[in-house]
Structure formats: C-alpha cells, structure tokens
Enzyme design. Structure first.
Site: not given
Length: 258
Positions: A140, A153
C-alpha cells in the site's frame, strides 16, 4: 489443463475479486482462497465460469496451518501456480492508549504479514524446482509514511515492502520473481468507510487491469495509480516538521467498532 494458473487470497470481494475476473479473462485457471468459500463459489457460478477452470479453498490467512494446507491442496489438485497473489489484508485504525487495540495490531500483523509469508511458503520449493513462477505481495502507499491513527496498517504494509524486497533477492537466482504492488486509494468495502479524502481513487476493476499489466510486464515494484507514485516520492523526502504539519488535524482511521 495447460492454461496458466493464478492463486489469489482474499478473493471474496474488492481487489481480490477484481483480480480473479481479470486473470480469468486472460485465460488463466483460478485458485481462489478466502474464509467465505461459499460466497466465492456462488460468485464463480454467477459469472458462468467453466467449472474446470476454477477451484475454491477455504482458509484463514491468520491461521498458518490453514493457509499452508490450502496451498498444498492447490498444488495437489491444480498443480503449481504460475502466479500467486497474496492479497488478503485488513485495515483498522488503532489508538495505542486503548488496551483492546493491541489485539487489533496483532491481528493486522498476523493477517498482512505472517499471512503473506504463509501464503507463499507452499509454493516456493515447487517453483524453485520448476525454475519459474511469480509471487505478488499487495502492499500500500500507506507503507511510505506513518499516518495518524493508521499505526498498525502503515507498519504492516511497510513490512510487506521490506519482506518482498528481501524475498526477491533470495529467489532471484532460482527464476522465481517477486513483485510488490502498492495500491493507492481503491474503491472497495475496505475503503468506503474512510472519513478523509481519497485522491486519485480508482475502481477495483481499473486497479486490477493495471496490476495485471505490471505483473505481466515483469515489474518488481509498482505504485498504482502512477499519480500516487509521485506523491509517495515527495513524501519520502518531506522533512518531518513539514510532514507533521501537513497531517495535523487529519481524520483518523476508524477503530474497530466505530
């Protein structure tokens, strides 16, 4: 069957499902993995896919034995995949001051990191023996800098980038390629609850098309969309004081239960 085979985790929705559709359109056989196996099976039938071109494996990537067993079952039933995409992942906000969120962090790393390694594990030796194969880790752009409320995350996706880079070096002499794909904002159930702006938002289908092209072209690392690639390069060189000021007041990722 002689058609190439792609193995995709987290295939029941979002990016995983869009990738399955794109690879099927390219003539690949599908090995699809998720906890909700019945949902994927129903989806494949609804698409009218030839039953001999797909198989579904129920597994939880947080359970090492479960996901390793699924990979071995794929090899036994369908053969060694040509492409393995470790797509399964979770994104939940955390507040380190909240004791319950420590378990959320554990779950995030078990899913996004340990789960990825366990996904790849059953295929590395067979791919080495064959002298070919592609292992794809979905990272990501959140891997580039830490964002408020995104500690678990961002850290997990930064670990994905480093892990895939390490694995790429280890497997280079064997003919097995490792690809890191770093999505920006993609319209999926995972992002629709976000309470902040999402620049350059892509549909899952558009992302899948671009990811398919990057993997097929032999890329080792690709940010999708390319505009976010420019943003990440700027973020890397931004001084901490300026980065902190720019992020001041930004809405935090929703915590579990919010």
């Amino acid at each position: 069957m002689t058609a190439p085979l792609v193995y995709i985790t987290g295939a029941s929705s979002g990016i995983g499902q869009a990738l399955a559709m794109r690879y099927h359109a390219a003539g690949y056989r599908l090995a699809l993995v998720a906890r909700r196996a019945a949902e994927i099976e129903a989806w494949c039938r609804a698409q009218g896919f030839d039953a001999q071109r797909w198989a579904v494996y129920a597994a939880d990537v947080r359970d090492v034995e479960s996901i390793v067993t699924a990979g071995k079952a794929c090899v036994a039933q369908q053969g060694v995949p040509d492409v393995v995409i470790a797509n399964a992942g979770i994104s939940v906000g955390i507040d380190t001051a909240q004791y319950a969120d420590l378990e959320v962090m554990r779950a995030t790393f078990e899913t996004n990191n340990l789960g990825m390694a366990a996904t790849f594990h059953p295929f590395i030796d067979p791919m080495r023996a064959r002298g070919s194969g592609v292992l794809v880790g979905i990272a990501s752009v959140a891997a580039i800098r830490g964002l408020p409320g995104h500690g678990a995350y961002c850290a997990s996706k930064a670990a994905v980038v480093s892990y895939c880079e390490s694995l790429r070096g280890e497997l280079r002499p064997s003919g097995v390629r490792v690809v890191t794909i770093a999505p920006g904002y993609i319209d999926t159930p995972l992002t629709r609850g976000n309470r902040y702006s999402m620049p350059f938002l892509l549909s899952a289908e558009t992302f899948a098309e671009r990811a398919f092209r990057a993997i097929s072209a032999g890329a080792s690392y690709r940010v999708i969309p390319w505009q976010m690639g420019i943003v990440t390069k700027l973020l890397r060189v931004l001084p901490n004081w300026l980065f902190d000021r720019a992020l001041a007041g930004r809405a935090r990722k929703k915590r579990q239960g919010e």
